[in-house]
Design an enzyme around this catalytic site. Structure first.
Site, PDB file in Angstrom:
ATOM      1  N   THR A 144       0.814  -1.209   0.000  1.00 32.71           N
ATOM      2  CA  THR A 144       0.000   0.000   0.000  1.00 32.71           C
ATOM      3  C   THR A 144       0.849   1.262   0.000  1.00 32.71           C
ATOM      4  OG1 THR A 144      -0.102   0.157   2.410  1.00 32.71           O
ATOM      5  CG2 THR A 144      -1.752  -1.240   1.318  1.00 32.71           C
ATOM      6  N   THR A 188       1.507  -3.339   4.195  1.00 28.93           N
ATOM      7  CA  THR A 188       1.704  -1.895   4.197  1.00 28.93           C
ATOM      8  C   THR A 188       3.139  -1.564   3.823  1.00 28.93           C
ATOM      9  OG1 THR A 188       2.506  -1.615   6.476  1.00 28.93           O
ATOM     10  CG2 THR A 188       0.115  -1.779   6.166  1.00 28.93           C
ATOM     11  N   ASP A 189       3.365  -0.344   3.377  1.00 30.76           N
ATOM     12  CA  ASP A 189       4.727   0.183   3.310  1.00 30.76           C
ATOM     13  C   ASP A 189       5.173   0.449   4.747  1.00 30.76           C
ATOM     14  OD1 ASP A 189       7.105   1.161   2.304  1.00 30.76           O
ATOM     15  OD2 ASP A 189       6.161   2.456   0.821  1.00 30.76           O
ATOM     16  N   SER A 190       6.397   0.847   4.937  1.00 30.53           N
ATOM     17  CA  SER A 190       6.925   1.050   6.286  1.00 30.53           C
ATOM     18  C   SER A 190       6.085   2.061   7.058  1.00 30.53           C
ATOM     19  CB  SER A 190       8.368   1.542   6.222  1.00 30.53           C
ATOM     20  OG  SER A 190       8.792   1.954   7.511  1.00 30.53           O
ATOM     21  N   MET A 191       5.665   1.673   8.244  1.00 28.11           N
ATOM     22  CA  MET A 191       4.872   2.574   9.084  1.00 28.11           C
ATOM     23  C   MET A 191       5.761   3.595   9.801  1.00 28.11           C
ATOM     24  SD  MET A 191       1.881   1.428   8.387  1.00 28.11           S
ATOM     25  CE  MET A 191       0.532   1.606   9.572  1.00 28.11           C
TER      26      MET A 191
END
Length: 486
Positions: free
Chosen positions: A213, A250-253
């Site tokens: 995402t 997800t991409d890195s939070m």
């Protein structure tokens, strides 16, 4: 009653260094973590990387997912294998069979050490020349070309037995902000998104084991939440409307688009509730712990639906079962050196009819002294290296610079020598708009060719293989037949 997963089963973390220390191993085991993302800090040599993956596999178990960003071009962590070109080089060459072969070779490199998940290919359509984070990581500015080459890249990964992951859904190609540093918005109407950003993802979902995402707000899809936290985008659009059953990660939070606006723990709960299967809880141990605590609480209180979380766990286990994190006895990566050289050369692009000074000429080389690394991308080639290499073709006088705004072009022209400007930075430099070289070598960001009013040779990358293709062109041994995305 649906059993609750452990919080760690829904998170991907990173680890501190090139070996799996006892404290980190205990942390992974204690929380039931099954997914790890590797970065440059974890990579030193092929034997070391293979040993690290074996140690991780022993701790993570049969469902281990060991991932890395191995796109090609500037997004390659191992420096001990031949360097594959990035997506835009392959898009400029526009030979899908070549894209498939290069992608398969990249995936074989990973299987050789036990990495089973590659965060590639990029399906962003880079329609914005000012994009600070995608650029040459995309196959191009045309959705049909991105679909064509994205499909080839997915085929290559599947052939080599490594899980691919298309990114950054719903599309990061028309932003002027970097989501590592800020929260971008793409204010396009739905019809425009369907025609451009969404088109590659929708076309290639049946062949995509996983989707990553984007931390971007798309008001036409969800006026409130970035895609990573949006149920309207991840569940309603991706799962319900398009029927996608693969993994959503997800991409890195830790990127400021999320961490700076929502905080780690709450953002992880929102992402899982929105429909993500796996949250990238990267960074310091405190951030990982905060995420684990928040997810555990949300599971215990029923804020996260047990059936939905169980389905996520099933998808993650299926991905690991289909693409096990096992070492494969692949051919020596050195065998792909010729393939990568062919691909770099095929993408070489002439812009505004560049002419090379005759070999043996006295030339003035103007180049960045030492380009810096930016976020996910590695640093470009330095001025001394370029001068040494061009010295095999010319008598080179080097004029290195720290900042392009300090360049005195009338004084440089007064030297009376042909001037070659080499741009080797990740980002474009508006200060170069008054530059006056005879030849511009765009060795990193291809859109730098738009800033300099001079003929340009575009490589879409700075790796040694790219520079060798430039030297061959300067000697008259090679043509530049690639197609620019602008």
């Amino acid at each position: 009653m649906t059993p609750l997963p452990q919080p760690g089963e829904l998170l991907m973390v990173d680890i501190p260094g090139p070996t799996l220390d006892d404290d980190t191993a205990a942390h992974l085991q204690r929380h039931g973590i099954r997914s790890v993302c590797l970065f440059g800090k974890n990579v030193q040599s092929e034997p070391q990387l293979r040993a690290l993956c074996a140690d991780l596999r022993a701790v993570l178990g049969a469902g281990a997912l060991i991932a890395i960003d191995h796109e090609g071009g500037a997004i390659l962590r191992p420096a001990f294998w031949p360097f594959a070109p990035g997506a835009m080089t392959l898009g400029a060459a526009d030979a899908p069979a070549l894209t498939e072969a290069v992608s398969a070779a990249l995936a074989r490199q990973l299987r050789r050490v036990g990495v089973n998940w590659n965060f590639a290919p990029v399906l962003d359509v880079n329609v914005n020349p000012a994009n600070p984070v995608i650029g040459e990581r995309a196959f191009g500015a045309d959705s049909a070309a991105v679909i064509r080459h994205g499909r080839a890249a997915l085929r290559g990964h599947a052939e080599a037995g490594v899980a691919a992951c298309v990114k950054h859904f719903p599309g990061h190609g028309d932003t002027v902000l970097d989501s590592h540093l800020a929260l971008p918005t793409v204010p396009k109407p739905r019809a425009a998104l369907d025609a451009t950003e969404l088109a590659p993802f929708r076309a290639l979902l049946p062949e995509s084991p996983a989707v990553m995402t984007a931390h971007i707000v798309y008001p036409a899809l969800d006026p409130q939440h970035p895609a990573t936290l949006s149920r309207a985008i991840l569940t309603d659009l991706l799962r319900r409307d398009w029927g996608y059953e693969g993994v959503i990660v997800t991409d890195s939070m830790g990127m400021q688009a999320i961490d700076g606006h929502y905080g780690r723990g709450e953002a992880a709960v929102l992402a899982l509730g929105a429909g993500a299967d796996l949250v990238m809880a990267l960074g310091r141990r405190e951030a990982q712990d905060a995420t684990l605590v928040a997810v555990a609480e949300a599971l215990a209180t029923g804020r996260l639906d047990p059936a939905q979380m169980s389905a996520s766990l099933g998808r993650l286990r299926a991905l690991a079962q289909t693409f096990p994190a096992q070492v494969a006895h692949t051919p020596d990566p050195g065998a792909d050196e010729a393939l990568f050289a062919q691909a770099w050369a095929a993408g070489l692009t002439a812009y505004r009819t560049p002419q090379a000074p005759p070999p043996g000429s006295h030339i003035l080389l103007v180049a960045w002294r030492a380009p810096e690394r930016h976020n996910v991308s590695e640093a470009g080639a330095d001025a001394e290296t370029l001068a040494r290499e061009l010295g095999t073709v010319y008598d080179v006088q080097l004029h290195p610079f720290e900042r392009p705004e300090t360049l005195d072009w009338p004084a440089l022209r007064a030297h009376g020598k042909p001037i070659i400007l080499a741009t080797t930075a990740r980002h474009r430099a508006p200060a170069l708009q008054g530059a006056q070289p005879d030849l511009h070598l765009a060795l990193y960001n291809p859109y730098a060719a738009l800033d300099v009013d001079a003929p340009a040779l575009i490589t879409y990358g700075f790796r040694p293989e790219a520079r060798r293709s430039v030297l061959a062109w300067l000697r008259g041994e090679q043509t530049a037949d690639g197609t620019a995305p602008f």
